[in-house]
Every structure is written in structure tokens, then in C-alpha cells.
Design a protein around this motif. Structure first.
Motif, PDB file in Angstrom:
ATOM      1  N   LEU A  90       6.762 -29.390  -1.546  1.00 57.59           N
ATOM      2  CA  LEU A  90       7.488 -30.145  -2.922  1.00 57.59           C
ATOM      3  C   LEU A  90       6.489 -31.151  -3.711  1.00 57.59           C
ATOM      4  O   LEU A  90       6.660 -31.330  -4.816  1.00 57.59           O
ATOM      5  CB  LEU A  90       8.670 -30.867  -2.096  1.00 57.59           C
ATOM      6  N   LEU A  99      12.888 -25.436  -3.993  1.00 62.73           N
ATOM      7  CA  LEU A  99      12.314 -26.204  -3.061  1.00 62.73           C
ATOM      8  C   LEU A  99      13.299 -27.474  -2.874  1.00 62.73           C
ATOM      9  O   LEU A  99      13.642 -27.686  -1.834  1.00 62.73           O
ATOM     10  CB  LEU A  99      11.034 -26.663  -3.599  1.00 62.73           C
ATOM     11  N   SER A 130      16.329 -26.325  -1.269  1.00 56.85           N
ATOM     12  CA  SER A 130      16.329 -26.109   0.282  1.00 56.85           C
ATOM     13  C   SER A 130      16.127 -27.171   0.970  1.00 56.85           C
ATOM     14  O   SER A 130      16.499 -27.143   2.170  1.00 56.85           O
ATOM     15  CB  SER A 130      15.024 -25.071   0.367  1.00 56.85           C
ATOM     16  N   GLY A 131      15.597 -28.383   0.384  1.00 55.88           N
ATOM     17  CA  GLY A 131      15.621 -29.699   0.850  1.00 55.88           C
ATOM     18  C   GLY A 131      17.081 -30.235   0.670  1.00 55.88           C
ATOM     19  O   GLY A 131      16.910 -31.595   0.898  1.00 55.88           O
ATOM     20  N   ARG A 177       5.242 -23.501   6.280  1.00 50.80           N
ATOM     21  CA  ARG A 177       6.615 -24.104   6.712  1.00 50.80           C
ATOM     22  C   ARG A 177       6.528 -25.615   6.400  1.00 50.80           C
ATOM     23  O   ARG A 177       7.100 -26.375   7.037  1.00 50.80           O
ATOM     24  CB  ARG A 177       7.443 -23.648   7.636  1.00 50.80           C
ATOM     25  N   ASP A 178       5.866 -26.096   5.246  1.00 51.97           N
ATOM     26  CA  ASP A 178       5.456 -27.396   5.460  1.00 51.97           C
ATOM     27  C   ASP A 178       6.292 -27.911   3.957  1.00 51.97           C
ATOM     28  O   ASP A 178       5.523 -27.889   2.842  1.00 51.97           O
ATOM     29  CB  ASP A 178       4.224 -27.955   5.155  1.00 51.97           C
ATOM     30  N   SER A 179       7.690 -28.205   4.097  1.00 55.62           N
ATOM     31  CA  SER A 179       8.401 -28.426   2.754  1.00 55.62           C
ATOM     32  C   SER A 179       8.011 -29.589   1.873  1.00 55.62           C
ATOM     33  O   SER A 179       8.036 -29.662   0.859  1.00 55.62           O
ATOM     34  CB  SER A 179       9.953 -28.620   3.020  1.00 55.62           C
ATOM     35  N   TYR A 212       5.088 -23.676   1.493  1.00 54.47           N
ATOM     36  CA  TYR A 212       6.562 -23.508   1.794  1.00 54.47           C
ATOM     37  C   TYR A 212       6.557 -22.226   2.420  1.00 54.47           C
ATOM     38  O   TYR A 212       7.222 -22.190   3.433  1.00 54.47           O
ATOM     39  CB  TYR A 212       7.181 -23.557   0.406  1.00 54.47           C
TER      40      TYR A 212
END
Length: 138
Positions: free
Chosen positions: A74, A97, A100-101, A68-70, A64
Motif C-alpha cells: 500500500l 489494495l 483488501s485492507g 503478502r505484505d499489505s 502484495y
């Protein structure tokens, strides 16, 4: 930190490959800004012991914050939360997380769990996520 990393690498070269050594090697690499190598070391740790919540949490945070790979973040944080349901920090990070998603329902659940476990900062995040959710319902 570089000296500690060399010690872990030396141990691995001597055939002492354990989940702990790979985990600690990853911590050193991450501290030195070597995110890809850290993730690789942590994945090797999981290959030896997939039940380590701390490793999943570190990978999730690295994905994250640095990659920057959500989605990957997650996935790892959810696994960490499953493995350590009593870890307030992991629950809190999962909430962050999810929020943010834009998954407020999951965020509220995770923040609530973290707050129940005694993490004070989770209470503020819980209230804020609940307010966002109520605003959307209007």
C-alpha cells in the motif's frame, strides 16, 4: 528472459548503473520468479530516481502478490498514485489494495479516479465497493 537478465548484469558490472537498467533487471528477475532480487533491483532503481511511478507500482504488486505484505504494498502503491495521478491502472491497483485492507472510502476514491480515466473494469469495482459501504451503513 535469463539472457536479458545477464545483459543487464553485464551492463551493471561495466559501471552502467542507471535507474532504467535496475528497473529492467528487476522485471527480468520477477519474471523468473526471483521476487526478492526483483524488489532489491527496483529499490536500487528508486535510489537513482525516486520519481518513477512504474517502479513503485511493481514493488507494490510484488509485496502484495508474492510477499503478502499489505502495508509495504500500500505504501508503494500510494506513492505510485501520487507520482502518476493520470495512470488508470495504478489508481485501480490502489483501489484494490485499499479495498483488501477494508478502507472502502479510499478504495472508492481510487476506483472512481480510475473509472474517470477510462478504465472500464474500475466501474464494476466502484459499484461493488459503494454497495459494501452502503451495506455497512445500514
Amino acid at each position: 528472459m535469463a539472457a536479458a537478465l545477464k545483459s543487464f548484469e553485464r551492463a551493471l558490472n561495466l559501471g552502467e548503473a542507471t535507474a532504467d537498467i535496475y528497473y529492467n533487471k528487476g522485471v527480468c528477475e520477477y519474471s523468473l520468479g526471483l521476487t526478492d532480487k526483483a524488489i532489491s533491483s527496483w529499490e536500487q532503481s528508486l535510489a537513482l530516481d525516486s520519481s518513477r511511478a512504474d517502479v513503485h507500482a511493481n514493488i507494490g504488486n510484488a509485496y502484495y502478490l508474492n510477499k503478502r505484505d499489505s502495508a509495504s504494498a500500500l505504501s508503494h502503491m500510494r506513492r505510485a498514485a501520487e507520482l502518476a495521478p493520470e495512470d488508470a491502472e495504478i489508481q485501480f491497483n490502489l483501489g484494490c489494495l485499499c479495498e483488501s485492507g477494508d478502507d472502502l472510502k479510499a478504495a472508492i476514491s481510487a476506483y472512481d479516479r480510475a473509472a474517470q480515466l477510462g478504465l472500464e473494469k474500475a466501474k464494476t469495482h466502484l459499484r461493488n465497493a459503494m454497495a459494501k459501504q452502503m451495506k455497512r451503513q445500514l
